[in-house]
Scaffold this motif. Structure first.
Motif, short mmCIF file in Angstrom:
data_model
loop_
_atom_site.label_atom_id
_atom_site.label_comp_id
_atom_site.label_asym_id
_atom_site.label_seq_id
_atom_site.Cartn_x
_atom_site.Cartn_y
_atom_site.Cartn_z
N LEU A 117 -3.36 -6.04 -1.28
CA LEU A 117 -3.63 -5.96 0.15
C LEU A 117 -3.55 -4.51 0.64
CD1 LEU A 117 -1.63 -9.07 1.46
CD2 LEU A 117 -4.11 -8.81 1.31
N LEU A 118 -2.56 -3.77 0.15
CA LEU A 118 -2.46 -2.36 0.54
C LEU A 118 -3.67 -1.56 0.07
CD1 LEU A 118 1.32 -1.64 -0.15
CD2 LEU A 118 0.19 -1.78 2.06
N ASP A 119 -4.13 -1.86 -1.13
CA ASP A 119 -5.33 -1.17 -1.62
C ASP A 119 -6.55 -1.51 -0.77
OD1 ASP A 119 -3.84 -0.04 -3.60
OD2 ASP A 119 -4.35 -1.55 -5.12
N ASP A 120 -6.68 -2.77 -0.34
CA ASP A 120 -7.81 -3.15 0.51
C ASP A 120 -7.76 -2.45 1.87
OD1 ASP A 120 -7.70 -6.57 -0.72
OD2 ASP A 120 -8.74 -4.79 -1.49
N GLU A 121 -6.54 -2.36 2.44
CA GLU A 121 -6.41 -1.66 3.72
C GLU A 121 -6.73 -0.18 3.58
OE1 GLU A 121 -2.90 -4.48 5.71
OE2 GLU A 121 -2.51 -2.39 5.15
N THR A 122 -6.30 0.40 2.44
CA THR A 122 -6.60 1.82 2.21
C THR A 122 -8.09 2.05 2.11
OG1 THR A 122 -4.49 2.06 1.07
CG2 THR A 122 -6.13 3.80 0.73
N ARG A 123 -8.77 1.17 1.39
CA ARG A 123 -10.23 1.31 1.27
C ARG A 123 -10.91 1.14 2.63
NH1 ARG A 123 -9.17 -2.05 -3.27
NH2 ARG A 123 -9.29 -0.89 -5.26
N ALA A 124 -10.43 0.18 3.44
CA ALA A 124 -11.02 -0.03 4.77
C ALA A 124 -10.82 1.20 5.65
CB ALA A 124 -10.40 -1.27 5.42
N LEU A 125 -9.61 1.80 5.57
CA LEU A 125 -9.37 3.01 6.34
C LEU A 125 -10.26 4.16 5.87
CD1 LEU A 125 -5.48 3.00 6.70
CD2 LEU A 125 -7.15 2.71 8.52
N GLN A 126 -10.44 4.24 4.54
CA GLN A 126 -11.33 5.29 4.02
C GLN A 126 -12.76 5.09 4.51
OE1 GLN A 126 -10.91 5.28 -0.22
NE2 GLN A 126 -8.93 6.34 -0.18
N VAL A 127 -13.24 3.84 4.53
CA VAL A 127 -14.60 3.56 5.02
C VAL A 127 -14.72 3.90 6.50
CG1 VAL A 127 -16.27 1.72 5.47
CG2 VAL A 127 -15.08 1.81 3.27
N GLU A 128 -13.68 3.56 7.30
CA GLU A 128 -13.72 3.86 8.73
C GLU A 128 -13.71 5.36 8.98
OE1 GLU A 128 -11.23 2.72 12.81
OE2 GLU A 128 -10.56 2.02 10.82
N LEU A 129 -12.85 6.08 8.21
CA LEU A 129 -12.82 7.53 8.37
C LEU A 129 -14.14 8.17 7.96
CD1 LEU A 129 -9.21 8.32 7.09
CD2 LEU A 129 -10.05 8.49 9.42
N THR A 130 -14.76 7.62 6.93
CA THR A 130 -16.06 8.15 6.50
C THR A 130 -17.13 7.94 7.57
OG1 THR A 130 -15.47 7.67 4.22
CG2 THR A 130 -17.79 8.10 4.67
N SER A 131 -17.11 6.75 8.20
CA SER A 131 -18.08 6.49 9.27
C SER A 131 -17.82 7.40 10.47
CB SER A 131 -18.01 5.03 9.69
OG SER A 131 -16.72 4.72 10.21
#
Length: 311
Positions: free
Chosen positions: A211-225
């Motif tokens: 779950l932590l890895d999924d949240e990290t990836r989601a944050l990375q995608v949001e920061l990239t956008s």
């Protein structure tokens, strides 16, 4: 010596009685007397009204920029949407003032074309002076508008530089965070490879890590956008700044062209005056030469007749 008697009051009474007999009442008489004392202001021409309206528009634009200067430059006072709306209003102001100046230029060109007489020669010198004065008015308005647009370009450059300075540290932090997460992931995978089967984490911890890895990836995608949106906004700001600078450059070029036209109009007026003087001199020379020729023919004829009579 006879005494001088002041008959001014008698004259006023006679004028008043005559006006009353002609149908004037006291209100009309008072209005006429007031018009003699206080003269009515002269009616302004349409060009003067349009020029004053353009000057008021430029002054309103300058006051608007002074009022919203801090809101536009300071990133913590307003949001991006509010700063964009301020920029749009200023751009609309500049465009409206530019259109009004173009209308004034067209009216001057039409008046100048209508005043040209035969062979393109200006017939009236006073009208030429008026046209030259109007060119000077348009030149002053163009220079004032250019100064206001130059100040707005400076404000836009400050905003753009602040946005760049604000975004550059975030990019560095994001890159460092990506490096740290990649190093942590690699170390975790290495530790898992070298662990014994008995040392494998239990199932709940594994689910929590996922779950932590999924949240990290989601944050990375949001920061990239967000980074892509910021880059797109910066690109648009650069394009708008370039367009505004181009427009201000064109305004300055047109002001220089108007100044050149003004100098040419003054020079043309001087040339027309010199031409009129030369024409008057030529007419005088022609009349004097004609008189001399007639006198010569008369003397020659008289001499021939005298010689014929004498012989």
């Amino acid at each position: 010596m006879a005494k001088i008697r002041d008959r001014t009051e008698d004259f006023k009474d006679a004028v008043r009685h005559t006006a009353v007999s002609l149908g004037y009442n006291e209100a009309k008489l008072a209005a006429i007397m007031a018009s003699f004392i206080i003269h009515k202001p002269r009616q302004r021409s349409p060009f003067t009204k349009a020029a004053l309206k353009t000057l008021e528009s430029i002054g309103a634009l300058e006051q608007f920029m002074l009022k919203h200067r801090k809101d536009y430059v300071d990133l913590h006072r307003t949001t991006e949407q509010e700063r964009d709306s301020i920029e749009q209003e200023v751009t609309a102001f500049i465009k409206a003032c530019k259109e009004q100046i173009d209308i004034l230029k067209d009216s001057i060109n039409n008046e100048e074309a209508s005043t040209k007489g035969w062979l393109g020669i200006k017939a009236d010198t006073s009208n030429a002076d008026t046209i030259a004065h109007k060119h000077g008015v348009v030149l002053i308005l163009s220079e004032k508008l250019h100064s206001v647009t130059a100040r707005f370009d400076q404000l836009r450059a400050i905003r753009f530089q602040d946005a760049i300075n604000k975004r550059i540290p975030r990019r560095k932090v994001n890159r460092a965070a990506n490096k740290n997460t990649s190093s942590v992931d690699s170390s975790k995978t290495n530790n898992l490879e070298f662990k014994e089967p008995d040392e494998i984490q239990p199932e709940p911890l594994r689910v929590q890590q996922q779950l932590l890895d999924d949240e990290t990836r989601a944050l990375q995608v949001e920061l990239t956008s967000l980074l892509d949106a910021v880059q797109e906004t910066e690109t648009k700001m650069v394009e708008m700044s370039a367009l505004n600078h181009l427009m201000s450059t064109h305004v300055l070029q047109q002001a220089q062209q108007i100044e050149l036209l003004y100098e040419q109009a003054v020079e043309a007026t001087k040339n027309v005056e010199l031409g009129n003087k030369e024409l008057s001199r030529a007419v005088q020379r022609n009349s004097s030469s004609r008189t001399f020729l007639l006198l010569f023919l008369f003397v020659l004829t008289f001499s021939i007749l005298f010689l014929d009579w004498y012989s």
